[in-house]
Motif scaffolding. Structure first.
Motif: not given
Length: 129
Positions: A1-19, A97-107
């Motif tokens: 299984m391939s996973l993608k790490i992505q951020h959730v914009d603050t405006a969408h946290v409430s909709q994402t919270w149940p998941m 996934t750790f590389t993806q995490l590092k790349d997101l945080l570097k941004l």
């Protein structure tokens, strides 16, 4: 299984919270005994919805959530530190996934990643550098 790490914009946290709430709650319960905890799942939700913390999710190709992490940021004269405040899920941590995490945080200007972890997780993450 391939996973993608992505951020959730603050405006969408409430909709994402149940998941993601289960993953965050589980991480808090396994990671911090109640007597040493600095926050609970409701505090985490508040930090995320206010934009103080960042929510990251691990999703598959069908956009199903398999895990989540929360991150706070600290600025110092020489570094911007991302502090992993919670992380939970099944089979979400690997080199890719750790590389993806590092790349997101570097941004976001991060130069160091820190966090508190159980010894088994610390050993696993040490393998990824």
């Amino acid at each position: 299984m391939s996973l993608k790490i992505q951020h959730v914009d603050t405006a969408h946290v409430s909709q994402t919270w149940p998941m993601v709430e289960f993953f965050i709650k589980d991480a808090l319960e396994k990671g911090m005994p109640n007597e040493t905890a600095n926050y609970n799942v409701h505090h985490v939700q508040s930090f995320l919805t206010s934009g103080q913390w960042l929510l990251l999710v691990a999703i598959d190709d069908d956009r199903q959530v398999h895990g989540a992490a929360t991150v706070s940021f600290m600025n110092f004269p020489l570094h911007r530190v991302a502090f992993i405040t919670t992380i939970g899920g099944k089979l979400i941590s690997n080199r890719e996934t750790f590389t993806q995490l590092k790349d997101l945080l570097k941004l976001r200007g991060v130069t160091k990643i820190q966090g508190m972890a159980r010894p088994s997780i610390a050993r696993l993450w040490n393998k990824y550098g």
